[in-house]
Design an enzyme around this catalytic site. Structure first.
Site, PDB file in Angstrom:
ATOM      1  CG  ASP A   1      -1.957  -1.077   1.326  1.00 54.78           C
ATOM      2  OD1 ASP A   1      -2.183  -1.734   0.234  1.00 54.78           O
ATOM      3  OD2 ASP A   1      -2.371  -1.512   2.288  1.00 54.78           O
TER       4      ASP A   1
ATOM      5  CG  ASP B   1      -1.036   5.137   6.430  1.00 54.84           C
ATOM      6  OD1 ASP B   1      -1.965   4.536   7.106  1.00 54.84           O
ATOM      7  OD2 ASP B   1      -1.161   4.920   5.125  1.00 54.84           O
TER       8      ASP B   1
ATOM      9  CD  GLU C   1      -1.890  -1.491   6.803  1.00 54.89           C
ATOM     10  OE1 GLU C   1      -2.832  -1.320   7.697  1.00 54.89           O
ATOM     11  OE2 GLU C   1      -2.037  -0.830   5.784  1.00 54.89           O
ATOM     12  CD  GLU C   2       1.292   1.589   7.273  1.00 53.80           C
ATOM     13  OE1 GLU C   2       2.083   1.547   6.414  1.00 53.80           O
ATOM     14  OE2 GLU C   2       0.044   1.671   7.268  1.00 53.80           O
TER      15      GLU C   2
ATOM     16  CG  ASP D   1      -4.583  -0.879  10.351  1.00 55.76           C
ATOM     17  OD1 ASP D   1      -3.838   0.075  10.012  1.00 55.76           O
ATOM     18  OD2 ASP D   1      -5.621  -1.305   9.433  1.00 55.76           O
TER      19      ASP D   1
ATOM     20  CG  LEU E   1      -4.739   6.391   9.472  1.00 52.35           C
ATOM     21  CD1 LEU E   1      -5.549   6.854  10.787  1.00 52.35           C
ATOM     22  CD2 LEU E   1      -4.088   7.630   8.961  1.00 52.35           C
ATOM     23  CG  ASP E   2      -9.113   0.308   8.889  1.00 51.41           C
ATOM     24  OD1 ASP E   2      -8.487  -0.479   8.071  1.00 51.41           O
ATOM     25  OD2 ASP E   2     -10.177   0.301   9.134  1.00 51.41           O
TER      26      ASP E   2
ATOM     27  CD  GLU F   1      -6.266  -4.436   7.922  1.00 50.17           C
ATOM     28  OE1 GLU F   1      -6.347  -3.404   7.286  1.00 50.17           O
ATOM     29  OE2 GLU F   1      -5.988  -5.247   6.997  1.00 50.17           O
TER      30      GLU F   1
HETATM   31  P1  AHG Z   1      -5.730   0.117   5.332  1.00 48.35           P
HETATM   32  O1  AHG Z   1      -6.181   1.730   5.259  1.00 48.35           O
HETATM   33  O2  AHG Z   1      -5.281   0.083   6.730  1.00 48.35           O
HETATM   34  O3  AHG Z   1      -4.722  -0.212   4.378  1.00 48.35           O
HETATM   35  O4  AHG Z   1      -7.129  -0.728   5.304  1.00 48.35           O
HETATM   36  C1  AHG Z   1      -7.783  -0.562   4.124  1.00 48.35           C
HETATM   37  C2  AHG Z   1      -8.674  -1.661   4.134  1.00 48.35           C
HETATM   38  C3  AHG Z   1     -10.221  -1.476   4.819  1.00 48.35           C
HETATM   39  O5  AHG Z   1     -10.217  -0.491   5.984  1.00 48.35           O
HETATM   40  C4  AHG Z   1     -11.023  -1.197   4.133  1.00 48.35           C
HETATM   41  O6  AHG Z   1     -12.285  -1.670   4.336  1.00 48.35           O
HETATM   42  C5  AHG Z   1     -10.537  -1.904   2.646  1.00 48.35           C
HETATM   43  O7  AHG Z   1      -9.154  -1.910   2.778  1.00 48.35           O
HETATM   44  C6  AHG Z   1     -10.893  -0.970   1.376  1.00 48.35           C
HETATM   45  O8  AHG Z   1     -10.369  -1.910   0.443  1.00 48.35           O
HETATM   46  P2  AHG Z   1     -11.075  -1.397  -1.075  1.00 48.35           P
HETATM   47  O9  AHG Z   1     -10.373  -0.095  -1.555  1.00 48.35           O
HETATM   48  O10 AHG Z   1     -10.393  -2.645  -1.943  1.00 48.35           O
HETATM   49  O11 AHG Z   1     -12.306  -1.510  -1.297  1.00 48.35           O
HETATM   50 MN    MN Z   2      -6.654  -1.289   7.496  1.00 45.72          MN
HETATM   51 MN    MN Z   3      -3.770   0.914   7.973  1.00 46.15          MN
END
Ligand code: AHG
Ligand code: MN
Ligand code: MN
Length: 335
Positions: free
Chosen positions: A64, A70, A93-94, A114, A116-117, A278
């Protein structure tokens, strides 16, 4: 107006009177997470002034693109947990690998986090969250071992999430139900506002990224057809609610009922979400609230982690809704 004076620390002490040692540790570790959540809550609200919106320019271990927030969130949780002295390492995660924190004898816990989700929401002023799970170390070796780090979610001592929404809310469990605490910004404290959070057995909303639908198992496409068709009893169609932040979508399901799912698709055999920081923590919270969480085939809390950033297919929410999802996945419909 109800008198809101019970702090997170008061609550933890009250719940663990039978084990004052554990209560003291939980008070310190959860207090550290709450302290970082206070810092983060303010940082998120002030990010447009402080230059903290936008990308940091790096990728994390799961590919990501990292946002500046983050990294700020990760450093906030690292600093708070390091100062607790009780945490030997965090799985974040980071961070590419487990990050070593306290080295003393007292550092007997592992935190999976995690920080910052839903961080894609930061630049659109949407909801974001923090997710955490706490384990006791198993090995007495000076350095945390893979036995300490790679766990089953059922071994968690505590887990929870923080939702940075219109208010900042911390929901957590220490294995005796789930309670919610809202940040009182005037006092700088999380105060008990939701004594017992229970997930209704069934809801009327679902959360999923339907943009991926064509890559899903045909049984799950049938499940979405089922959810979205009208039934004579009036319980369907279900409404779609999807924010892009798991914490926010899950919190809705926990309060109002319904489910969130992120299944495998043709390009991603294990879906997107990460088991250790998560899925497993949220599964512990939701089970403690009377709900259910699985891969679609196996209870999330029974999955043994094989690597720290491992992904799993995920469904979570109201018990009846999740069971029906599992039946569709297995057989293509209810029996
Ligand atoms: P993060 O920001 O910690 O990487 O998590 C994102 C996760 C979750 O929070 C969210 O429901 C999902 O990824 C969204 O993914 P899409 O954009 O593929 O829908
Ligand atoms: Mn997340
Ligand atoms: Mn995150």
């Amino acid at each position: 107006m109800p008198d809101r004076t019970t702090t997170l620390a008061d609550h933890v002490r009250g719940r663990h009177r039978d084990d004052p040692g554990l209560a003291a540790d939980l008070e310190i570790v959860l207090g550290a997470i709450a302290a970082s959540a206070r810092t983060l809550s303010r940082a998120i609200r002030r990010a447009a002034f402080t230059g903290e919106l936008g990308l940091a320019g790096n990728e994390n271990a799961t590919g990501d693109a990292q946002k500046k927030l983050d990294l700020l969130a990760n450093e906030a949780v690292v600093a708070a947990l390091a100062s607790s002295g009780l945490v030997a390492a965090i799985v974040s995660e980071e961070e590419d690998t487990a990050r070593r924190l306290g080295t003393g004898k007292g550092a007997r816990y592992i935190v999976c986090i995690d920080p910052l989700d839903g961080s894609s929401n930061t630049d659109v002023d949407g909801c974001v969250g923090t997710i955490f799970g706490l384990y006791r170390r198993l090995d007495g070796a000076p350095e945390p071992t893979s036995r300490d780090l790679l766990r089953r979610g059922s071994e968690q001592l505590a887990a929870g999430y923080v939702l940075y929404g219109p208010s900042t809310l911390l929901a957590c469990t220490t294995g005796q139900g789930v309670s919610g605490f809202t940040l009182d910004e005037d006092r700088g404290e999380f105060l008990l506002t939701h004594e017992t959070l229970r997930c209704p057995p069934r809801g009327r909303c679902y959360s999923a990224n339907l943009g991926n639908l064509k890559g899903w198992h045909p049984h799950l496409r049938k499940y979405v057809d089922y959810l979205t068709e009208k039934d004579p009893g009036g319980r369907r169609p279900y409404s779609l609610r999807y924010t892009g932040a798991l914490v926010a979508d899950l919190h809705r399901s926990l309060i109002d009922g319904g489910l969130y799912f992120y299944p495998a698709d043709s390009a991603h055999a294990s879906g997107k979400l990460r088991l250790m920081y998560e899925c497993a923590p949220l599964a512990f919270v939701v089970e403690q609230a009377g709900g259910r969480a699985s891969t679609g085939m196996e209870r999330i809390l029974d999955v043994q982690a094989g690597s720290i950033h491992q992904r799993v297919p995920f469904v979570i929410g109201s018990v009846e809704d999740v069971i029906l999802y599992e039946r569709f996945l297995k057989d293509g419909g209810p029996a």
